[in-house]
Design an enzyme around this catalytic site. Structure first.
Site, PDB file in Angstrom:
ATOM      1  N   SER A 180    -105.602  -3.906  18.733  1.00  0.00           N
ATOM      2  CA  SER A 180    -104.933  -5.177  18.454  1.00  0.00           C
ATOM      3  C   SER A 180    -105.796  -6.366  18.831  1.00  0.00           C
ATOM      4  O   SER A 180    -106.521  -6.329  19.832  1.00  0.00           O
ATOM      5  CB  SER A 180    -103.630  -5.243  19.260  1.00  0.00           C
ATOM      6  OG  SER A 180    -103.069  -6.537  19.213  1.00  0.00           O
ATOM      7  N   TYR A 190    -105.137 -10.890  13.692  1.00  0.00           N
ATOM      8  CA  TYR A 190    -104.243 -12.001  13.366  1.00  0.00           C
ATOM      9  C   TYR A 190    -105.117 -13.181  12.988  1.00  0.00           C
ATOM     10  O   TYR A 190    -105.952 -13.612  13.789  1.00  0.00           O
ATOM     11  CB  TYR A 190    -103.396 -12.404  14.571  1.00  0.00           C
ATOM     12  CG  TYR A 190    -102.244 -11.479  14.886  1.00  0.00           C
ATOM     13  CD1 TYR A 190    -101.177 -11.339  14.005  1.00  0.00           C
ATOM     14  CD2 TYR A 190    -102.215 -10.775  16.079  1.00  0.00           C
ATOM     15  CE1 TYR A 190    -100.116 -10.501  14.317  1.00  0.00           C
ATOM     16  CE2 TYR A 190    -101.156  -9.929  16.387  1.00  0.00           C
ATOM     17  CZ  TYR A 190    -100.109  -9.792  15.494  1.00  0.00           C
ATOM     18  OH  TYR A 190     -99.066  -8.966  15.797  1.00  0.00           O
ATOM     19  N   THR A 236    -103.143  -8.441   9.626  1.00  0.00           N
ATOM     20  CA  THR A 236    -101.677  -8.486   9.647  1.00  0.00           C
ATOM     21  C   THR A 236    -101.207  -9.698   8.851  1.00  0.00           C
ATOM     22  O   THR A 236    -101.614 -10.827   9.126  1.00  0.00           O
ATOM     23  CB  THR A 236    -101.180  -8.571  11.089  1.00  0.00           C
ATOM     24  OG1 THR A 236    -101.584  -7.375  11.776  1.00  0.00           O
ATOM     25  CG2 THR A 236     -99.655  -8.682  11.136  1.00  0.00           C
ATOM     26  N   LYS A 263    -101.905  -5.328   6.503  1.00  0.00           N
ATOM     27  CA  LYS A 263    -100.808  -4.649   7.191  1.00  0.00           C
ATOM     28  C   LYS A 263     -99.582  -5.554   7.162  1.00  0.00           C
ATOM     29  O   LYS A 263     -99.666  -6.734   7.523  1.00  0.00           O
ATOM     30  CB  LYS A 263    -101.193  -4.360   8.643  1.00  0.00           C
ATOM     31  CG  LYS A 263    -100.077  -3.786   9.505  1.00  0.00           C
ATOM     32  CD  LYS A 263    -100.590  -3.328  10.860  1.00  0.00           C
ATOM     33  CE  LYS A 263     -99.441  -2.880  11.751  1.00  0.00           C
ATOM     34  NZ  LYS A 263     -98.621  -4.005  12.254  1.00  0.00           N
ATOM     35  N   HIS A 306     -93.669  -4.345  10.711  1.00  0.00           N
ATOM     36  CA  HIS A 306     -94.048  -4.756  12.061  1.00  0.00           C
ATOM     37  C   HIS A 306     -93.135  -4.075  13.091  1.00  0.00           C
ATOM     38  O   HIS A 306     -92.752  -4.667  14.104  1.00  0.00           O
ATOM     39  CB  HIS A 306     -93.942  -6.284  12.180  1.00  0.00           C
ATOM     40  CG  HIS A 306     -95.001  -6.888  13.069  1.00  0.00           C
ATOM     41  ND1 HIS A 306     -96.014  -7.675  12.579  1.00  0.00           N
ATOM     42  CD2 HIS A 306     -95.212  -6.826  14.413  1.00  0.00           C
ATOM     43  CE1 HIS A 306     -96.781  -8.081  13.580  1.00  0.00           C
ATOM     44  NE2 HIS A 306     -96.323  -7.564  14.702  1.00  0.00           N
TER      45      HIS A 306
END
Lengths: 368, 368, 368, 368
Positions: A118, A141, A167, A242, A266
């Protein structure tokens, strides 16, 4: 590294399935960390339905098929995986175990499972990469600070990450009421270390009667399809998106040259009352027509769930909370065990449906 | 005004959603007032289904849409609203807070939310209007005394109310068993002050074996479409009918020159086992074909519910119990907070489905 | 008659619906009597589904209809009824109240409700008839002793009964496990007095491995369509068949000259997992095409249930357990109250759906 | 034989249905034996759905049919049965009663019920056969040691077994989490005596990251359609395959000359989230077109379930857990009673649906 947090010294026989880790994890986690990891948006209907939708699907067994020489291997973007089960990106893993992502990558390497790290990892992405002996992907992100975003991508490439997972379903945080009620805040010593030094948006003054989000700086800076094209051009890595839940978004992603799509809501953490991921997989598979690989996360708790996702169009799945609970309860061995349990269940499902390899798993094996 | 009733001094963090006000409200209300406000007709199946039907609908998120410059504003009958959420008419608000409707109108003004004042308000309609800094509409029960009814309309006009909401689904009270079991009666100091001086029907002698209602004076005096035409001619205000659940009634209302329709089953308080309002909205929207604006109430507990109602044909929604519970628990600040919570949830839902403005919210965003 | 059993002296306000009588009745009844009256066959799925199926149906309200001069009267076989609610045949009513059927007929007369007296009444059919000031019908079980059966019919005619209701769905008793577990047996002083003196079948010797019923004397003597023709020829009274759940049986009954049909699954007491009665009403109505009146029992607990049955094709309904529980709790006044509650609920449902008379209640008022 | 385990001396009246044996059995069994007998695979969804699917089916009663001279007899493979209810193969019956399969065969003989003896019986197949006065069939697991398998078949033939039931749905054991959590292992004195002396596979070394099953010796030796052909040629007995859940497998079995098919999901013990057996029976019946008899097991708890299976295409059913619980609670009399209860319920269902013989039980008697 020294571990002040108790882990299961030996995995007890009473843990026969990944769900069995949950009570152990809950006991070892603070109420706040539990709310953060286990909770979802609003009433958590999508969170629960992700799991329930798998349970509603029926498997069709087949008898007396040839099974010798079978296996669960697959290749994605030229990378080889022992099983179609990857570790999903989960932020702040030090919340549940002092070694955080380092324990996870150790386990992933041991069972040769792909791992998606992440943006909000609590360990530097380079440090994780140094411990890896399995394919690592980097979850991104897109930050309001686009220059910082570019540097993140470059760091991930330099550290040896083999794919970029962008994402696209979280321009704002979900309203996670369970977290809010628990008063969740990051404890000292846990932070998004990879985002240190990034420019952040000015704080929003929240006057009564004003809009909360729309028209504010956060949404004005939210990523769009233009940003995706920019990212696509920026890196030589395969790029996956994603958070796709709509066939139109899947078609657009393919048209934009994206290399893979992760069907995801999510984990039920953003917009409640979305459909379960497995409920939309087929229509997205029809839209994509096999032009890029589909993956799926959300609600996988059994090897039979992995099987069902593959039967309906996914090439592989990602699991999140199951391994986080394994990590919380038992550290790296817990994460290993979670993957092994899912894999064993998948193999039994393959044997009993007459599937020697993943390629044999097709839509005729599932009914409603 | 002096307040003998305790209100929350500060809204605790544990109130993260409007449903979180319910236990606080219950604690602060008498058993009778609770039965009156929270209860519904008979077995309360419609009461519950109003909420459950929203939960059954699924939202379809969209990724990477342009969101900058978004907002939640709308215009209805030439009046501007900051968000598509109005306060529904609820009688006798002094039952739950000593300031009653005055606290509510203060809150409505603060968050610039439209408010519909009940014929059975426990504060004089003129006094409420004097405190308002937001559009007020007046809800009308057509009384057996038609002359008094005419005067009520004229008082509302004179006081500055900007629309007339005629309730058409309650020629008789519903049989609200929960109220009956609790022995509900208005306590001293709470009354329908706007109806003072009205002629009432003679009491019915209820002999064993006799009919209870049919053939009696109440139903003989019940309003009909003729009365609606009379009202339409009586006032220059826009007239809405509230309580429409059938497409034929919606068509008739449009043909009678009505300006707006509120799809409502009276919050499940009249006839049990009616459908949920959101279940009939689409067929009513098809019947109306956009000729007048539709609004909806019943079961709204989340901003995602507001979103769903708009997606299926409503221009705005009304909420009742949620703000009443906010009022009971925390006074005017509680009412403000309830509106803000719903609006924040609506904005997040818009962002995650790629809707910049209310006009972008359409039927493709919802599935079953 | 002296009453050793306590009844409610005054009906408390907490009884706002017929279901509210249930706990009072249970408290006043022996465990065995409760098992007999409240229980059903096997797992009681049909017992419960009779009620649940009504709850699944949705009522469609209508606004602003003309309601003056309405009523709930109807005529059946030339007999006039104040409301479309009859008291169903229930055996052994002295099990729940010392006056048994005499209390029931007193109440039926007071509220002018039709009453169907059971073959297995615990009071002589003539004695019940002498107390009646309302239409009485006689429910007939065709006995293995056909001559005795003929005499029963003649006694009912002579006593002034106005219709014959032949039960056709019980050639054998249902397996009512709840009764068996409770060890139900008729207590002293309660018996089927109308069957005194009848010849009974020889006892069955139940050897291990033998058949229980098929091939035995009971089923060899079970009534068939030939017996129905014999009965039809035997009496000048209108003959109804009770226990029809299949359209073919309804067609056959009409062809045999039967005057009316009661759609019934014996209150869920015979064959478990039959459909709810309201679920099959429409297909039976289509088969009958209005040639004879249809009635329905099973699961009626609300006036809205009465309304739904009428909307889908019944001319009237019968209620059983609700009045038995009223009888157990409060004697004749309890039975009156149960009928009044159902009627009041029916009238409200009519008013809110815009129905002045029973003839206005049609299928468009109900949806699924 | 001496019995150290307590059994019910007399069957109490509170046992009115086979499910009533369950708490008695649980009390008399060890936690481990209970987990083994009562449990199923994974989350036990199929285990529960086997039962629930029967409850979802609706029976259509018929009135006034001729019932005299009825019976429940049938013939299969030239063998006569008093009722269409056989005792399913269940392993290790000494786990629940000291006499194990000998008590079961005594009961089966008493009620003249067919019995299928498991390969994993805890009593020698020859000893069981010597006690039998009812048709016995032998259930066969094809062992990795094919020569031993051949000898087993020959022993069964020699002992007088009248059919061979080849289980085809268990190339691997299901993952029965309940058993694993209970730490189930065979206690001393209970073993698969019929498999003594068989060659077994070498133990699998289970390294982290390795496959668990696919590619291993067990699945490489799993039986295939070739083995079935070999078995078919090996014996003069009728051969049934047990564990068919897919119409293609049923068609293939018929094409291979198999004499009968048992629709089964192994009582929910192998692959969880398979459909209930009764849910797939019709499509298999359509595939087979009556060329061989179909039987069914899984979820039969009532005589109405037997009826439903016959209505949808089965010639007979097998019950497992019900008689095992009867055996645990009350020994051979318990097993007798279980069969008698099911038969009595079947006869009542036949009487109330107007079926004199099994041949009258057809698809029009059942609806969804």
């Amino acid at each position: 590294m020294h571990s002040p947090l108790p882990t299961l010294q030996q995995i007890p026989a009473s843990i026969a399935a990944v769900a069995d880790y949950e009570p152990f994890a809950r006991e070892r986690m603070s109420e706040q960390a539990w709310a953060y990891m286990a909770g979802g948006a609003a009433d958590e209907l999508t969170l629960r339905d992700n799991c329930a939708a798998f349970r509603r699907l029926r498997l069709r067994s087949r008898a007396l098929q040839e099974l010798s020489g079978g296996h669960t291997r697959l290749e994605l973007f030229g990378q080889r995986f022992e099983q179609p089960i990857l570790l999903a990106p989960v932020a702040y893993q030090k919340l549940v175990h002092p070694d955080g992502e380092l324990a996870t990558v150790l386990a992933a390497s041991a069972v040769r499972a792909g791992m998606v790290v992440s943006t909000q990892a609590s360990v530097a992405l380079e440090e994780i990469a140094r411990s890896a002996q399995t394919p690592l992907w980097f979850q991104l992100y897109v930050q309001p600070d686009r220059e910082f975003t570019r540097e993140l991508v470059q760091r991930a490439e330099a550290a040896g990450y083999q794919a970029l997972v962008v994402t696209v379903d979280a321009p704002v945080n979900g309203l996670r009421n369970r977290e809010q009620r628990a008063g969740f805040a990051l404890p000292a010593g846990v932070e998004a270390v990879n985002l240190r030094g990034m420019r952040t948006l000015p704080p929003v003054t929240n006057r009564i009667g004003d809009g909360v989000l729309l028209g504010g700086p956060l949404l004005d800076a939210a990523p769009t399809w233009r940003d995706l094209a920019w990212l696509r051009a920026l890196t030589r890595l395969p790029v996956l998106v994603k958070g796709v839940m709509h066939p139109e978004d899947a078609r657009r992603a393919v048209a934009e040259g994206i290399d893979g799509i992760i069907v995801s809501n999510h984990g039920g953490r953003t917009l409640d009352t979305q459909p379960a991921t497995i409920e939309v997989l087929e229509e997205i598979a029809r839209a994509v027509e096999g032009r890029v690989p589909l993956l799926l996360d959300g609600g996988i708790r059994r090897g039979t769930d992995v099987f069902k996702a593959l039967a309906l169009g996914a090439r592989a799945v990602l699991v999140g909370r199951p391994y986080i609970f394994g990590l919380a309860a038992a550290g790296a061995p817990g994460v290993c065990h979670v993957v092994q349990l899912l894999r064993a269940e998948l193999e039994v499902a393959m044997a009993l449906t007459g599937c020697r390899t993943l390629a044999d798993i097709g839509p005729t094996r599932v009914s409603r």
